[in-house]
Design a protein around this motif. Structure first.
Motif, PDB file in Angstrom:
ATOM      1  N   TRP A  44      -4.002   5.671  16.317  1.00  0.00           N
ATOM      2  CA  TRP A  44      -4.917   5.638  15.409  1.00  0.00           C
ATOM      3  C   TRP A  44      -6.194   5.500  16.236  1.00  0.00           C
ATOM      4  CZ3 TRP A  44      -6.804   0.961  12.405  1.00  0.00           C
ATOM      5  CH2 TRP A  44      -8.043   1.305  11.591  1.00  0.00           C
ATOM      6  N   ASN A  45      -7.196   6.088  15.905  1.00  0.00           N
ATOM      7  CA  ASN A  45      -8.266   5.750  16.684  1.00  0.00           C
ATOM      8  C   ASN A  45      -9.488   4.955  16.215  1.00  0.00           C
ATOM      9  OD1 ASN A  45      -9.578   6.953  14.469  1.00  0.00           O
ATOM     10  ND2 ASN A  45     -10.165   9.140  15.437  1.00  0.00           N
ATOM     11  N   GLY A  46      -8.933   4.145  15.264  1.00  0.00           N
ATOM     12  CA  GLY A  46      -9.726   2.965  14.751  1.00  0.00           C
ATOM     13  C   GLY A  46     -10.629   3.323  13.445  1.00  0.00           C
ATOM     14  N   ILE A  47     -10.803   4.836  13.496  1.00  0.00           N
ATOM     15  CA  ILE A  47     -11.826   5.422  12.524  1.00  0.00           C
ATOM     16  C   ILE A  47     -11.402   6.119  11.447  1.00  0.00           C
ATOM     17  CG2 ILE A  47     -14.140   6.565  12.432  1.00  0.00           C
ATOM     18  CD1 ILE A  47     -14.937   5.848  15.241  1.00  0.00           C
ATOM     19  N   SER A  48     -10.593   6.946  11.709  1.00  0.00           N
ATOM     20  CA  SER A  48      -9.810   8.003  11.176  1.00  0.00           C
ATOM     21  C   SER A  48      -9.006   7.481   9.829  1.00  0.00           C
ATOM     22  CB  SER A  48      -9.212   9.131  11.976  1.00  0.00           C
ATOM     23  OG  SER A  48      -8.468  10.095  11.085  1.00  0.00           O
ATOM     24  N   LYS A  49      -8.792   8.285   8.770  1.00  0.00           N
ATOM     25  CA  LYS A  49      -8.034   7.638   7.679  1.00  0.00           C
ATOM     26  C   LYS A  49      -6.572   8.134   8.082  1.00  0.00           C
ATOM     27  CE  LYS A  49     -11.617   7.576   4.252  1.00  0.00           C
ATOM     28  NZ  LYS A  49     -11.901   8.215   2.769  1.00  0.00           N
ATOM     29  N   ASN A  50      -6.370   9.049   9.081  1.00  0.00           N
ATOM     30  CA  ASN A  50      -4.983   9.369   9.334  1.00  0.00           C
ATOM     31  C   ASN A  50      -4.365   8.689  10.511  1.00  0.00           C
ATOM     32  OD1 ASN A  50      -5.245  11.778   7.899  1.00  0.00           O
ATOM     33  ND2 ASN A  50      -6.613  12.859   9.142  1.00  0.00           N
ATOM     34  N   ILE A  51      -3.358   7.897   9.900  1.00  0.00           N
ATOM     35  CA  ILE A  51      -2.820   7.015  10.880  1.00  0.00           C
ATOM     36  C   ILE A  51      -1.469   7.430  10.851  1.00  0.00           C
ATOM     37  CG2 ILE A  51      -1.997   4.642  11.365  1.00  0.00           C
ATOM     38  CD1 ILE A  51      -4.331   3.808   9.414  1.00  0.00           C
ATOM     39  N   THR A  52      -0.824   7.768  12.336  1.00  0.00           N
ATOM     40  CA  THR A  52       0.284   8.145  12.409  1.00  0.00           C
ATOM     41  C   THR A  52       1.393   7.253  13.185  1.00  0.00           C
ATOM     42  OG1 THR A  52      -0.625  10.526  13.026  1.00  0.00           O
ATOM     43  CG2 THR A  52       1.601   9.837  13.639  1.00  0.00           C
ATOM     44  N   PHE A  53       2.584   7.062  12.606  1.00  0.00           N
ATOM     45  CA  PHE A  53       3.436   5.992  12.850  1.00  0.00           C
ATOM     46  C   PHE A  53       4.352   6.651  13.926  1.00  0.00           C
ATOM     47  CE2 PHE A  53       7.367   3.811  12.837  1.00  0.00           C
ATOM     48  CZ  PHE A  53       7.284   2.489  12.741  1.00  0.00           C
ATOM     49  N   ILE A  54       4.303   5.969  15.033  1.00  0.00           N
ATOM     50  CA  ILE A  54       4.893   6.503  16.244  1.00  0.00           C
ATOM     51  C   ILE A  54       6.081   5.653  16.923  1.00  0.00           C
ATOM     52  CG2 ILE A  54       3.128   7.887  16.951  1.00  0.00           C
ATOM     53  CD1 ILE A  54       2.437   5.740  18.899  1.00  0.00           C
ATOM     54  N   GLY A  55       6.249   4.453  16.085  1.00  0.00           N
ATOM     55  CA  GLY A  55       7.483   3.490  16.474  1.00  0.00           C
ATOM     56  C   GLY A  55       7.016   2.734  17.771  1.00  0.00           C
ATOM     57  N   PHE A  56       7.775   2.599  18.775  1.00  0.00           N
ATOM     58  CA  PHE A  56       7.820   1.993  19.817  1.00  0.00           C
ATOM     59  C   PHE A  56       7.132   2.570  21.166  1.00  0.00           C
ATOM     60  CE2 PHE A  56      11.028  -0.397  17.638  1.00  0.00           C
ATOM     61  CZ  PHE A  56      10.716  -1.712  17.919  1.00  0.00           C
ATOM     62  N   LYS A  57       6.616   3.698  20.576  1.00  0.00           N
ATOM     63  CA  LYS A  57       6.019   4.410  21.937  1.00  0.00           C
ATOM     64  C   LYS A  57       4.881   3.871  22.629  1.00  0.00           C
ATOM     65  CE  LYS A  57       7.208   9.247  20.193  1.00  0.00           C
ATOM     66  NZ  LYS A  57       6.647  10.537  19.766  1.00  0.00           N
ATOM     67  N   ASN A  58       4.058   2.971  21.830  1.00  0.00           N
ATOM     68  CA  ASN A  58       2.797   2.276  22.501  1.00  0.00           C
ATOM     69  C   ASN A  58       3.469   1.273  23.523  1.00  0.00           C
ATOM     70  OD1 ASN A  58       0.833   3.559  21.195  1.00  0.00           O
ATOM     71  ND2 ASN A  58       0.725   2.224  19.441  1.00  0.00           N
ATOM     72  N   PHE A  59       4.359   0.718  22.995  1.00  0.00           N
ATOM     73  CA  PHE A  59       5.124  -0.246  23.788  1.00  0.00           C
ATOM     74  C   PHE A  59       5.966   0.164  25.141  1.00  0.00           C
ATOM     75  CE2 PHE A  59       4.553  -2.392  19.832  1.00  0.00           C
ATOM     76  CZ  PHE A  59       4.049  -3.526  20.050  1.00  0.00           C
ATOM     77  N   ILE A  60       6.574   1.516  25.104  1.00  0.00           N
ATOM     78  CA  ILE A  60       7.131   1.996  25.988  1.00  0.00           C
ATOM     79  C   ILE A  60       6.013   2.537  27.107  1.00  0.00           C
ATOM     80  CG2 ILE A  60       8.570   4.080  26.849  1.00  0.00           C
ATOM     81  CD1 ILE A  60       9.936   3.902  23.882  1.00  0.00           C
ATOM     82  N   GLU A  61       5.216   3.007  26.624  1.00  0.00           N
ATOM     83  CA  GLU A  61       3.888   3.600  27.688  1.00  0.00           C
ATOM     84  C   GLU A  61       3.349   2.352  28.277  1.00  0.00           C
ATOM     85  OE1 GLU A  61      -0.322   5.574  27.502  1.00  0.00           O
ATOM     86  OE2 GLU A  61       0.647   5.714  25.658  1.00  0.00           O
ATOM     87  N   LEU A  62       3.283   1.092  27.735  1.00  0.00           N
ATOM     88  CA  LEU A  62       2.573   0.094  28.253  1.00  0.00           C
ATOM     89  C   LEU A  62       3.466  -0.417  29.392  1.00  0.00           C
ATOM     90  CD1 LEU A  62       0.817  -2.146  28.314  1.00  0.00           C
ATOM     91  CD2 LEU A  62       2.002  -3.457  26.609  1.00  0.00           C
ATOM     92  N   PHE A  63       4.882  -0.528  29.219  1.00  0.00           N
ATOM     93  CA  PHE A  63       5.735  -0.941  30.059  1.00  0.00           C
ATOM     94  C   PHE A  63       6.101  -0.154  31.221  1.00  0.00           C
ATOM     95  CE2 PHE A  63       6.318  -3.952  26.598  1.00  0.00           C
ATOM     96  CZ  PHE A  63       5.998  -5.214  27.389  1.00  0.00           C
ATOM     97  N   THR A  64       5.802   1.258  30.900  1.00  0.00           N
ATOM     98  CA  THR A  64       6.396   1.952  31.906  1.00  0.00           C
ATOM     99  C   THR A  64       5.470   2.897  32.492  1.00  0.00           C
ATOM    100  OG1 THR A  64       6.812   3.786  30.198  1.00  0.00           O
ATOM    101  CG2 THR A  64       8.570   2.241  30.570  1.00  0.00           C
ATOM    102  N   GLN A  65       4.481   3.172  32.068  1.00  0.00           N
ATOM    103  CA  GLN A  65       3.434   4.191  32.648  1.00  0.00           C
ATOM    104  C   GLN A  65       1.852   3.524  32.813  1.00  0.00           C
ATOM    105  OE1 GLN A  65       2.953   7.624  29.918  1.00  0.00           O
ATOM    106  NE2 GLN A  65       5.205   7.437  29.369  1.00  0.00           N
ATOM    107  N   ASP A  66       1.484   2.650  32.282  1.00  0.00           N
ATOM    108  CA  ASP A  66       0.235   2.088  32.235  1.00  0.00           C
ATOM    109  C   ASP A  66      -0.016   1.140  33.419  1.00  0.00           C
ATOM    110  OD1 ASP A  66      -2.293   1.240  31.840  1.00  0.00           O
ATOM    111  OD2 ASP A  66      -2.286   0.802  29.716  1.00  0.00           O
ATOM    112  N   LYS A  67      -0.384   1.681  34.769  1.00  0.00           N
ATOM    113  CA  LYS A  67      -0.730   1.055  35.996  1.00  0.00           C
ATOM    114  C   LYS A  67      -2.000   0.256  35.812  1.00  0.00           C
ATOM    115  CE  LYS A  67       1.625   4.357  39.028  1.00  0.00           C
ATOM    116  NZ  LYS A  67       1.566   5.010  40.166  1.00  0.00           N
TER     117      LYS A  67
END
Length: 295
Positions: A44-67
């Protein structure tokens, strides 16, 4: 019958006082927290009404890709260590000095405490002016190289600048915590130790410091949480620069949410960071509570 009636009446009165507080806590804290928990599993971009549920993808990206997140966290830890030690050591030294019988005690206490009541945003802009324009003027007057250094343009000096400003701003508050703790210590204990031949250093480390542990617990708890959450000073002083050398975790979360418009991902970062802060502060309080002694 009257006893039962009075019991229910007391409960109704109690509920009438407690219910508004519970409602306010739910509205201001609990409901937003639950909403954040939900948003952390979304795109979600914080503005749009379209909110997409993506499960644990945010947490996976945080712990594996976000340097950048790791780099920001390491900076936050480094800053916290220097800030916590510097603030508490100076605050304790000032507190011991200002519990002596001096004519300027009240004036000095007020002078040290005033920066704490000033907005951190204002503090940041004031020191940004000092490090740039004021130091330039002082260099032209004195020709001391110290004033001509790039305090906010060099990564190492920018880090030192942020730490110094943070310590300068908060040391007065922690000093007052230690002054309160020192004044609560019975003076006859130090007097008895002095009669037994203990010098001032021995009295401080063997008597005063152990009895000051409750104040130390509070001061460290607050300085740890405030250091880990550092944002305002960095936002106004360096905005995370030069480059990203002074980007704290809170600045990184801010950038994800309001610069990159990744509100869901920023929320996931903030929740992980909250858990880390809770774990660190719990361990600190638990450890120092076990060290407390009674006079």
């Amino acid at each position: 019958m009257n006893v039962v009636k009075n019991k229910w009446k007391d409960r109704a009165v109690f509920l009438s006082f407690v219910a508004p507080v519970i409602l306010l806590i739910l509205i201001s804290a609990e409901i937003p927290f639950l909403m954040s928990l939900y948003y952390s599993f979304t795109k979600w971009n914080g503005i749009s009404k379209n909110i997409t549920f993506i499960g644990f993808k945010n947490f996976i990206e945080l712990f594996t890709q976000d340097k950048d997140a790791l780099k920001a966290f390491l900076f936050t830890v480094q800053f916290s260590v220097f800030n916590i030690i510097g603030t508490n050591v100076l605050a304790l030294v000032f507190a011991v000095f200002l519990t002596k019988k001096l004519k300027l005690n009240n004036v000095l206490r007020a002078a040290f405490f005033v920066p704490y009541i000033v907005s951190l945003v204002i503090i940041g802009f004031i020191w940004k002016f000092i490090f740039s324009s004021a130091f330039t003027s002082l260099y032209n007057w004195t020709h001391w190289d110290f004033f001509n250094w790039s305090w906010l343009g060099t990564p190492n000096l920018a880090f030192v600048s942020v730490v110094l400003v943070s310590i300068w701003q908060s040391v007065g508050f922690y000093m007052m915590i230690y002054i309160t703790g020192l004044q609560a210590i019975p003076s006859d204990l130090n007097e008895a130790a002095g009669i037994d031949g203990a010098n001032s250093f021995q009295r401080f480390f063997k008597i005063t410091l152990p009895l000051l542990i409750p104040s130390l617990t509070v001061a460290l708890f607050m300085s740890i949480s405030n250091s880990l959450k550092i944002f305002d000073i960095i936002f106004t002083l360096t905005f995370g620069g030069p480059g990203k050398s002074t980007t704290s975790t809170t600045m990184d979360i801010y950038s994800e949410a309001f610069v990159n418009n990744r509100f869901g991902y920023a929320t996931a970062k903030s929740l992980v960071f909250v858990v880390i802060i809770l774990i660190i502060t719990f361990i600190q309080v638990k450890f120092f509570k076990s060290k407390e002694v009674e006079a």
